[in-house]
Each structure stands twice: as C-alpha cells, then as structure tokens.
Design a protein around this motif. Structure first.
Motif, PDB file in Angstrom:
ATOM      1  N   ARG A 259     -18.488   4.605  -4.742  1.00 27.46           N
ATOM      2  CA  ARG A 259     -18.651   3.222  -4.383  1.00 27.46           C
ATOM      3  C   ARG A 259     -17.981   1.550  -5.278  1.00 27.46           C
ATOM      4  O   ARG A 259     -17.669   1.096  -4.081  1.00 27.46           O
ATOM      5  CB  ARG A 259     -20.439   2.390  -4.684  1.00 27.46           C
ATOM      6  N   SER A 260     -17.781   2.226  -5.888  1.00 30.07           N
ATOM      7  CA  SER A 260     -16.816   0.803  -6.722  1.00 30.07           C
ATOM      8  C   SER A 260     -15.479   1.598  -5.673  1.00 30.07           C
ATOM      9  O   SER A 260     -15.084   0.357  -6.196  1.00 30.07           O
ATOM     10  CB  SER A 260     -16.636   0.883  -8.361  1.00 30.07           C
ATOM     11  N   ALA A 261     -14.954   2.383  -5.899  1.00 26.09           N
ATOM     12  CA  ALA A 261     -13.888   2.526  -5.279  1.00 26.09           C
ATOM     13  C   ALA A 261     -13.709   2.073  -3.498  1.00 26.09           C
ATOM     14  O   ALA A 261     -12.964   1.329  -3.029  1.00 26.09           O
ATOM     15  CB  ALA A 261     -13.178   3.712  -5.136  1.00 26.09           C
ATOM     16  N   GLU A 262     -14.717   1.813  -3.510  1.00 25.18           N
ATOM     17  CA  GLU A 262     -15.055   1.939  -1.863  1.00 25.18           C
ATOM     18  C   GLU A 262     -15.075  -0.178  -1.855  1.00 25.18           C
ATOM     19  O   GLU A 262     -14.592  -0.268  -0.580  1.00 25.18           O
ATOM     20  CB  GLU A 262     -16.629   2.501  -1.497  1.00 25.18           C
ATOM     21  N   VAL A 263     -15.721  -0.758  -2.742  1.00 25.70           N
ATOM     22  CA  VAL A 263     -16.032  -1.921  -2.203  1.00 25.70           C
ATOM     23  C   VAL A 263     -14.647  -2.166  -2.948  1.00 25.70           C
ATOM     24  O   VAL A 263     -13.981  -3.617  -2.856  1.00 25.70           O
ATOM     25  CB  VAL A 263     -16.640  -2.365  -3.487  1.00 25.70           C
ATOM     26  N   LEU A 264     -14.017  -2.184  -3.943  1.00 23.91           N
ATOM     27  CA  LEU A 264     -12.003  -2.326  -4.452  1.00 23.91           C
ATOM     28  C   LEU A 264     -11.618  -2.516  -2.587  1.00 23.91           C
ATOM     29  O   LEU A 264     -10.675  -3.278  -2.237  1.00 23.91           O
ATOM     30  CB  LEU A 264     -11.602  -1.802  -4.967  1.00 23.91           C
ATOM     31  N   ARG A 265     -11.269  -1.435  -1.937  1.00 23.52           N
ATOM     32  CA  ARG A 265     -10.418  -1.068  -0.888  1.00 23.52           C
ATOM     33  C   ARG A 265     -11.142  -1.809   0.183  1.00 23.52           C
ATOM     34  O   ARG A 265     -10.494  -3.021   0.642  1.00 23.52           O
ATOM     35  CB  ARG A 265     -11.264   0.452  -0.563  1.00 23.52           C
ATOM     36  N   GLU A 266     -12.623  -2.133   0.391  1.00 25.19           N
ATOM     37  CA  GLU A 266     -12.728  -3.664   1.323  1.00 25.19           C
ATOM     38  C   GLU A 266     -12.602  -4.142   0.983  1.00 25.19           C
ATOM     39  O   GLU A 266     -11.470  -5.711   1.682  1.00 25.19           O
ATOM     40  CB  GLU A 266     -14.211  -3.100   1.488  1.00 25.19           C
ATOM     41  N   ARG A 267     -12.563  -4.854  -0.371  1.00 24.99           N
ATOM     42  CA  ARG A 267     -12.128  -6.362  -1.013  1.00 24.99           C
ATOM     43  C   ARG A 267     -10.856  -6.383  -0.178  1.00 24.99           C
ATOM     44  O   ARG A 267     -10.347  -7.902  -0.343  1.00 24.99           O
ATOM     45  CB  ARG A 267     -12.777  -6.982  -2.201  1.00 24.99           C
ATOM     46  N   LEU A 268     -10.518  -5.722  -1.350  1.00 22.51           N
ATOM     47  CA  LEU A 268      -8.812  -6.330  -1.278  1.00 22.51           C
ATOM     48  C   LEU A 268      -7.902  -5.633  -0.531  1.00 22.51           C
ATOM     49  O   LEU A 268      -6.313  -5.652  -0.317  1.00 22.51           O
ATOM     50  CB  LEU A 268      -8.552  -5.793  -2.677  1.00 22.51           C
ATOM     51  N   GLY A 269      -8.183  -4.134   0.451  1.00 18.00           N
ATOM     52  CA  GLY A 269      -7.343  -3.720   1.337  1.00 18.00           C
ATOM     53  C   GLY A 269      -6.009  -3.326   1.063  1.00 18.00           C
ATOM     54  O   GLY A 269      -5.978  -2.836   0.072  1.00 18.00           O
ATOM     55  N   THR A 270      -4.727  -3.939   1.525  1.00 14.42           N
ATOM     56  CA  THR A 270      -3.608  -3.886   0.924  1.00 14.42           C
ATOM     57  C   THR A 270      -3.407  -4.253  -0.582  1.00 14.42           C
ATOM     58  O   THR A 270      -2.775  -4.092  -0.691  1.00 14.42           O
ATOM     59  CB  THR A 270      -2.138  -3.806   1.771  1.00 14.42           C
ATOM     60  N   ARG A 271      -4.066  -5.016  -1.272  1.00 12.17           N
ATOM     61  CA  ARG A 271      -3.402  -5.142  -2.319  1.00 12.17           C
ATOM     62  C   ARG A 271      -4.507  -5.222  -3.417  1.00 12.17           C
ATOM     63  O   ARG A 271      -4.158  -4.979  -4.449  1.00 12.17           O
ATOM     64  CB  ARG A 271      -4.810  -6.748  -2.786  1.00 12.17           C
ATOM     65  N   LEU A 272      -4.907  -3.050  -2.928  1.00 14.63           N
ATOM     66  CA  LEU A 272      -5.113  -3.063  -4.154  1.00 14.63           C
ATOM     67  C   LEU A 272      -3.809  -1.518  -4.345  1.00 14.63           C
ATOM     68  O   LEU A 272      -3.524  -0.477  -3.287  1.00 14.63           O
ATOM     69  CB  LEU A 272      -6.160  -1.798  -3.736  1.00 14.63           C
ATOM     70  N   ARG A 273      -3.662  -1.441  -5.423  1.00 16.30           N
ATOM     71  CA  ARG A 273      -2.636  -0.491  -5.446  1.00 16.30           C
ATOM     72  C   ARG A 273      -2.708   0.430  -5.864  1.00 16.30           C
ATOM     73  O   ARG A 273      -1.962   1.692  -5.699  1.00 16.30           O
ATOM     74  CB  ARG A 273      -0.951  -1.141  -6.958  1.00 16.30           C
ATOM     75  N   ALA A 274      -3.245   0.509  -6.746  1.00 19.88           N
ATOM     76  CA  ALA A 274      -3.979   2.511  -7.592  1.00 19.88           C
ATOM     77  C   ALA A 274      -5.293   2.329  -8.287  1.00 19.88           C
ATOM     78  O   ALA A 274      -5.478   1.255  -8.906  1.00 19.88           O
ATOM     79  CB  ALA A 274      -2.619   2.834  -8.555  1.00 19.88           C
ATOM     80  N   MET A 275      -5.499   3.367  -8.330  1.00 17.75           N
ATOM     81  CA  MET A 275      -7.054   3.874  -9.587  1.00 17.75           C
ATOM     82  C   MET A 275      -6.656   4.869  -9.930  1.00 17.75           C
ATOM     83  O   MET A 275      -6.677   5.577  -9.217  1.00 17.75           O
ATOM     84  CB  MET A 275      -8.457   3.732  -8.043  1.00 17.75           C
ATOM     85  N   ARG A 276      -7.670   4.803 -11.402  1.00 15.17           N
ATOM     86  CA  ARG A 276      -6.790   6.300 -11.575  1.00 15.17           C
ATOM     87  C   ARG A 276      -8.899   6.395 -13.011  1.00 15.17           C
ATOM     88  O   ARG A 276      -8.876   5.505 -13.071  1.00 15.17           O
ATOM     89  CB  ARG A 276      -6.078   6.477 -12.378  1.00 15.17           C
ATOM     90  N   ASP A 277      -9.347   7.500 -12.567  1.00 15.02           N
ATOM     91  CA  ASP A 277      -9.990   7.856 -13.818  1.00 15.02           C
ATOM     92  C   ASP A 277     -10.142   8.277 -15.015  1.00 15.02           C
ATOM     93  O   ASP A 277      -9.059   9.021 -14.672  1.00 15.02           O
ATOM     94  CB  ASP A 277     -11.190   8.355 -13.070  1.00 15.02           C
ATOM     95  N   ALA A 278     -10.505   7.102 -16.200  1.00 11.08           N
ATOM     96  CA  ALA A 278     -10.200   7.511 -17.533  1.00 11.08           C
ATOM     97  C   ALA A 278     -10.421   8.163 -18.278  1.00 11.08           C
ATOM     98  O   ALA A 278     -11.057   8.247 -19.306  1.00 11.08           O
ATOM     99  CB  ALA A 278      -9.917   6.089 -17.907  1.00 11.08           C
ATOM    100  N   THR A 279     -10.273   9.730 -17.794  1.00 11.46           N
ATOM    101  CA  THR A 279     -10.993  11.162 -18.069  1.00 11.46           C
ATOM    102  C   THR A 279     -10.338  11.204 -19.318  1.00 11.46           C
ATOM    103  O   THR A 279     -10.162  11.045 -20.550  1.00 11.46           O
ATOM    104  CB  THR A 279     -10.778  12.002 -17.327  1.00 11.46           C
TER     105      THR A 279
END
Lengths: 355, 355
Positions: free
Chosen positions: A220-240
C-alpha cells in the motif's frame, strides 16, 4: 528424570504444544499417502484452497498484462515466533514487499516448506494460520507449493521459501542506477526494529516491553507513492538484511554518487536505541522487514511524506538525506554536531538468521 | 591425530575439496559486503548474469502471453552428488519438468540457496556450474535469487529452492480429472532409476556399475507429445517422490476410475531390478527425476510412443496400461501370470531425501 532441552523453534510459540500431539515423520515428506493427507487435510484448508486444491504440478494463471516482476526469498529466522511477527507472515510480506518496491502489484505466490522430522504439527498449523492471515491481508494468492521433510538434525525446525509474481504498473520507478545529485532520500518508518526484536527474542534479553518487529506489508505504501509522485519516484527498496546502510551502499554503487544522510533525521524508536547501545550496534545496520528507503526527485520529499503517512506502515515516515556529487565516500552521515563522516559498510553483520 | 568425520554432503563431490580453501561463514549471509561479494563474484558470473546482474529485489519480465503456469520445489537430496546428477541440475530440471508436464513452455526460474556455515566454496561453485549447464540446456533464464547462510548444524550442507514460470501453450492437456474409461497410459522410460541411484550413493552400496539417476529435462518430450497428439493428450506427470505408483493413485483419485497397469510392460532396467530385489523395494514406488506418466486418448499409444522415442529422455518409452471403470481398487496391476491385484499406495516410502 531427564527432559529434552527445549528446541529453539519452540521458543515463543503462541500456542501450547501438546506433548502427546502429532509430530512430523519422514514419511510425511515421501510423496505418498501421508504427504497427500498432510497437504490435503492441513495445508490446503489452512490456505483456503483455490489453485492449490487441484494439487497439480503447476498452477495455471491468467495475468492482467504481459509485463511482470518475479522474485524469491528463503526464510530461516530463529526463533520462528517473535514479538510483532513470525516466520509465516514474514515469508508472505517479504516476497510481497520485494514485488511492491520493484513497482509491481503483487498477485501470486508459491510456498515451499523444508520441515524437520519431529516438528509438532500444532506448530506447523500455527505458522499456516499466520500465512493465511498475511495472504488475506495482502490480497495475494498462494498458487503452488512444496513440502519436504528432512531427518532430525538436518534442518532447524522449519524453513520457508516464497516466490512471487506481480503485475508491473507504469510508470515503473527507474531504479537506483538513475539517481542524480539533488534527488532526496526518505525512510518509511523507524529503523532497526525487526533485527532488534528477533535478537532480543533469541537471546532472551528481558527488555520490557520486548521490542516489536516492524514486519508488515509495504504494497500500500508503494502504491500511494506511485500514485502521488508518478515519474518523480526514483527507487524504493525494503531495508532488510544489512539494514538501511546496506541499501544506501548498494544504491551508491549503482549510481556512483554519494548518498548523504543526516543523523538527526533518522527515526529510531527509544527501545531500539536502548537495545543498540546495550549491544553496540548501529540501528542503520540492523534489519527491517516493513520499512523501506525511497528516493524521489528534488523537492518531492514533502509530497512523498504526506502520501506515506496516510498508510499504516508509513505513519512515521521521515526525511533521511539526499544524493550529492561523489565525495569522500559512497555513503556519508552528518552527525548531530554537523561533521560529515563516511558510513560504514560492514563486511558482515553480527546478526545471523533474522529473516 | 583426529580427523573430522566426512560430511555426508562431501560424498561423491566430483572435484577435490581443498582443505585450506575458503569456507562459507555466517557473514556471507548477512546482506552486507561479503554477501554482495559472494553473489557478484561467484553466483552471478556462474549463472551468466542477465537479469540477476542488476541485483534488484525483483526481476522485470515480459511474457509472450498472459496465460502462464507457475510452480515451486525445494531440493534437499542427500548426497548432493550422485551418479547421473547432482542437486544443482536436479533443481533446474525439477522445476522445468513441473512446468512442462503442465503444458507450459518453461521460461524463467528463481533460485534460492540455504547454505550451512562451513560449506566449502569450491563445493558451492561445483553446484553452480551444474545449474549453469542445466539452465543452458533447458533454455530457461534464472532471473532472481536469494542466499541464506545458517549456523553449522542448522542445515545439512546445501538446500536449493527453485520456482518457475512458463508460457501455457494451447491446447493445454485437460489433466487427470478428465481421464475416462479407455484412455491409455504410457511411461516415458525405465522407472525407479533416480531413487535407486541416490540410495546406493548414500548407503555406499557397492553395486558395479553404480546405478545412474534418470535426472533429465522433460520439456522436449512434453513438446513432441503436444505437437503430435493435440487434444488427444490428456495428462502428463513426472513421477518423482512416491514413483509411478503415487502418480497413478493421485490420478485415480482425481478421475474416480481404476488405473490398470501391466507388470510385463513396465520398463525396469536390470540394475534397478537387482537393487530393488536386494532392498525389498517395488520399482513402481521408487522416485524418478526424468521420467513421466502420460495419459492419452484411446488408440493413441503408438503415436505417442513414436513421438516420445524421438527424444533423448523418451527413447525407451513404453505402454503401461489403461483407464478402466472403477473396480476392486483405484490402481491395479496385472501380474505376469494374468492375475489382477490392487497396487499398494504406501503410507510413506522408505526413501527419504531423494530430491
């Protein structure tokens, strides 16, 4: 009178394990009647049937599009149950999160058990229930599975592998290799909670209250970021494994810039800070299982934080730092007093078996 | 002077293991520098790079169509190396075969290791080479992976999980639930070779020559059958754990008919027959890893055999029996003298860890 020592995997099991209850035997893994009975009577009902119920060699699936993401993870966490989670939900969230941070909507999972002879079936059922709840929560389906039983001593209780596929949703974040000077770094919540929770549970450190893992789905967090930022979202990574520091080092290596974080901004809960001081650990190196690092275009931090804070896993999202021109080190940390130092990339962390 | 006892997983390793060579440490599994080094310097080059090289959390894939099959298997075979194969090629073929018998063209695999601390890196490299050859041979790609290291004694050397997806090719065989009176049963080669090879290697039974596993990919055999028979192909299943008997019992349960096989027709190689007599096993209950049971429409056996015999894995394909109305038992065997008896579905087989 002698007692068998308690097995590490029995630690913290949230249900009492009947001493005279059924235990797994090697025959449960031999592909014959007992295996089918185990799968049909216990595993499939616990997971709600569906594709699994046909017990074919492979599931037949229909994808919404031809673009997909695929990932896998094995889970060997010890102990199996810890405050805030257990190996079952961890195995579901782990694969769901790998898909989500890659820009995909998680859809289908496979589930494979390696079980040690002698494991109480009641314990396996408890793990299955947890898997089932996590699957429902994340709206994925388990479509194929496998069960192996190895002799006593050849495994440590229970290992799980999950693999998963998801539908890629455009625009897919371009990833860490595209990070540029000025891009901003965010973390979705307080760090180090999973590693500290598992370590305290394993070593039976009696902190009160016991630190809880952050184990949670990030879809859900990834989804809201994608929706809100579009191409302004560069990268996501879970910090395991390796924690936030490992993600920063991998990203710095990919983009050849320096990633600079600010100590004062990094969210660390008081219990994690206390335990880390006690144990001589840096929370930046401690594993998370429901917390991600996010890179966004210059000036996008406040939008990203606003979006993240609408989600359960992102309520305490915080700015972390930014991408600058490659300087003294791939990753640096600005200490409270304003000095900038290289942030360590340890050869190996002192925290085995946290996932 | 004392020597450590030889580990079971060192048995039959085809390369000498340097006593002073590098061994895996827990730090190799902690997600930090050593983990990345292990993956970047050893695993990725051995597997040829591709999608893996980006070291992202998930691979991004483009499928030829929206219809796909998905499967998973864990491999815990002991010993790791046996005449005719090893855990590496087995892990690739196993998942490729599950996809192929489900009517799919195998495309993408994930690969996940659970490694025991102390494992010689030379041994891991030998397994990686075998995986690499099997991947090339079967024309699949490994697109995502995971590596965990557990402390000494928490696993037995090396476990592998593979999951895979493939493109479903129409017409997809309708499967065992659709089997009807008159349908014919075929087996693609001599049975029981894998289980006997592993058992002889593990127990160090000195049969000369040592029995060889049938471990092999079945994708080509499945393809020629589909091409030749079209909708006359009812079902395929590789006869792994539990052997041919387990497949027949599962199918009989699905279709509620009786599956009748003829003892005189069942292909069994002389070495497997000899070993089975020695060990008191029925070859029908012994595992295969490159041999499948096939069900075809009435009158299609000779076409199917002709097609199968053009492939490497199907050279000794043979008729096995047919589907008849549900009679005295779900599965029956007509003995050499003409008497028909129920064929056992053992609760558990006496052959642990054959895959």
């Amino acid at each position: 009178m002698s007692h068998e020592p308690q097995k590490s995997w029995e630690l913290n099991c949230p249900v009492p394990l009947p001493v005279d209850g059924e235990h797994l035997t090697l025959a449960h893994g031999e592909g014959t009647r007992l295996t089918r009975k185990l799968i049909r009577d216990r595993i499939i009902p616990a997971l709600g049937g569906g594709q699994l119920a046909s017990m074919e060699d492979a599931a037949r699936l229909s994808m919404p599009s031809k673009s997909l993401a695929m990932t896998t993870d094995s889970f060997v966490v010890s102990p199996l149950f810890f405050p805030g989670g257990d190996i079952g939900s961890l195995a579901v969230y782990g694969t769901v999160n790998d898909l989500a941070v890659s820009g995909a909507r998680p859809l289908y999972l496979t589930l494979s058990f390696i079980l040690e002879e002698g494991l109480p079936l009641a314990l396996l059922e408890r793990v299955l229930e947890s898997i089932s709840r996590a699957v429902e929560q994340t709206k994925v389906q388990i479509v194929a599975g496998d069960t192996k039983v190895v002799p006593r001593g050849a495994a440590d209780g229970l290992f799980i592998n999950t693999a998963g596929i998801g539908q890629l949703v455009e625009p897919v974040p371009p990833g860490p290799a595209t990070l540029q000077e000025g891009d901003e770094l965010i973390v979705s919540g307080p760090i180090g909670r999973h590693g500290i929770a598992v370590l305290c549970a394993r070593e039976e450190l009696a902190l009160e209250p016991p630190p809880r893992s952050d184990s949670a789905p990030l879809a859900r967090s990834a989804e809201v970021l994608r929706e809100r930022l579009g191409t302004r979202l560069r990268a996501m990574r879970d910090a395991t494994r390796g924690g936030v520091a490992a993600v920063l080092h991998e990203w710095a290596e990919s983009c050849q810039a320096t990633l600079r974080v600010h100590e004062a901004e990094i969210p660390v809960s008081p219990d994690v800070r206390g335990a880390c001081e006690l144990l001589g650990l840096d929370p930046l190196h401690v594993a998370n299982e429901g917390t991600m690092v996010v890179a966004v275009a210059p000036g996008s931090t406040s939008d990203a934080l606003e979006a993240l804070r609408t989600t359960r896993a992102g309520k305490q999202a915080s700015s972390l730092g930014k991408v600058v021109r490659r300087g003294i080190a791939p990753v640096t940390i600005v200490r409270a007093l304003g000095t900038e130092q290289p942030l360590d990339d340890p050869r190996g962390a002192p925290l085995p078996r946290i996932c």
